[in-house]
Design a protein around this motif. Sequence first.
Motif, PDB file in Angstrom:
ATOM      1  N   HIS A   7       0.858  -1.192   0.000  1.00 43.21           N
ATOM      2  CA  HIS A   7       0.000   0.000   0.000  1.00 43.21           C
ATOM      3  C   HIS A   7       0.886   1.231   0.000  1.00 43.21           C
ATOM      4  N   ASP A  72      -4.456   3.035  13.538  1.00 41.91           N
ATOM      5  CA  ASP A  72      -5.577   3.367  12.648  1.00 41.91           C
ATOM      6  C   ASP A  72      -6.564   2.205  12.625  1.00 41.91           C
ATOM      7  N   ARG A  75      -8.538   1.371   9.346  1.00 44.24           N
ATOM      8  CA  ARG A  75      -7.823   0.686   8.260  1.00 44.24           C
ATOM      9  C   ARG A  75      -6.932  -0.435   8.792  1.00 44.24           C
ATOM     10  N   VAL A  78      -6.120  -3.237   6.415  1.00 39.02           N
ATOM     11  CA  VAL A  78      -5.123  -2.915   5.382  1.00 39.02           C
ATOM     12  C   VAL A  78      -3.717  -3.119   5.908  1.00 39.02           C
ATOM     13  N   GLN A 120     -11.365  -5.578  -0.766  1.00 39.47           N
ATOM     14  CA  GLN A 120     -10.386  -5.655   0.318  1.00 39.47           C
ATOM     15  C   GLN A 120     -10.256  -7.078   0.828  1.00 39.47           C
TER      16      GLN A 120
END
Length: 486
Positions: A7, A72, A75, A78, A120
């Motif tokens: 990412h 976070d 997210r 992720v 995702q």
Amino acid sequence: MRPEGTHGVGDSDPGEAETALRRADALGVSGPELADCLDAVGSAYRRRFWDAGDPQDLRQAVDHYRRAAHADSARQTVWTNEVAVTLTDLYDLTGDPGDLDAAREAAEEATGAAEEGSPQWARCAATLVLCLWNRYDATGALGDLDAAIALGTRALGALPRTDAAWARVCSNVGMLHMDRYERLREEHDLRTTVRLAREAVNAAHEDDPELGGWWNNLGNALLTRHGTQFPDRVLPRQDARVDLADVDAAIGAYETALRISRWKVAGRATFLVNLGNARVDRAEALGLAGRREEAVATLREAVVPLAEAVSLTSPTAPYRASRLNMLGEARRALAEETGAADEVAAARGAFREACRKGLDVAPEMAVGAADNWIRWAGRRAAWEEIGEADGYLLRAARALHEAQAVRRHREAWLVASHGLAHEGVHALVRLGQAEAAAVRLERGRAVLLSEELGLVPALLDRLPGPVQARYTAAVRRVQEVLRDAG
């Protein structure tokens, strides 16, 4: 080749990114903004790893992605997936089962947290596929390969073609089918391999940093299809024409991968070894067609990228055994064509190291290297070499057999390794070691007997404790009766 993008990968230097992170910490930055800073640092370390191959850079990246996951919560999936991806890269370098276990746990966490069927979720599931694939490579358990194909196919279906990850998942699922084709020889797997590899190359954007990997995978698919012309490395009939179209296209694909790739160490080694392997296959095809001078020249060209690939591969990497085996095959072929003593010694050394390394981290690779070594030594009447290689074969075959949980998977490994036992027995007889030859036969029978009695740990471990104890005791009694009966 199964590269996985990160990412927000950037070209920033890790030192500069760390400086920016310290400023953010000093200012009390938190939450998503801090996670973005941590991502920038992790991405910079990963980029430097692909340029230089230092595992410490991957460990630094893992630490920063873990911090991002804590910072976070929105997210977290992720960043947890990034942890898993980076740990798979680290495992490819170190061969440490702990790194693979940690990668699988992170991938399972990320996949479970994402909404199933969403893009995702598909990206996280694709990372879990890599973990299953690595575990298959490490153990030879075909159940892991089947599970990886099934999950990878679902992940591919959940991604739109416009998604940046689509080409990656498509290409990787194709290579999974290729692995299964090479073990079970089911034609639909090979057709699927070639189709998906082409689709991945066609779908990827020309600026995709991983495009070299997809060209590499297309080369793998074409090279595998080329090999179907030569069952047992001979022409299918006397008047058959050698078709070099697939192997030449594969060589072109590998050369394209090397030319466009941004990777200087880690990915480059993969492309180099595949290019060398394709040249070996081309040389064999030329030899079968009677074009000996061209074959020898092609073999010399093959050794160069193979040797460079081995030199770029970490001593602990799971793929080192496979790359040594390929280098040994190239040098073996060159030795048979030229008769040069130094090529004989170099090929023998490569096979021996491949067997040793394969027993440590990839028993399937040890079986392949032992197979090549035994067949070659047999042609030279090098009986002591056969005995040494056969010892590696037996240990690797037993490890592979015990890793299987499904009968047809166990049978596939038995078929792959059982025939070679006779070569080892023959070598012992020629060396005047009749007693050792008899013992070798009995050891082979023991593996087959365990198959009939169901003595496979992967299955027994699934039984309740009391049932497992009773079953084991019953089998022990049968074994005692058989032993007493001679």
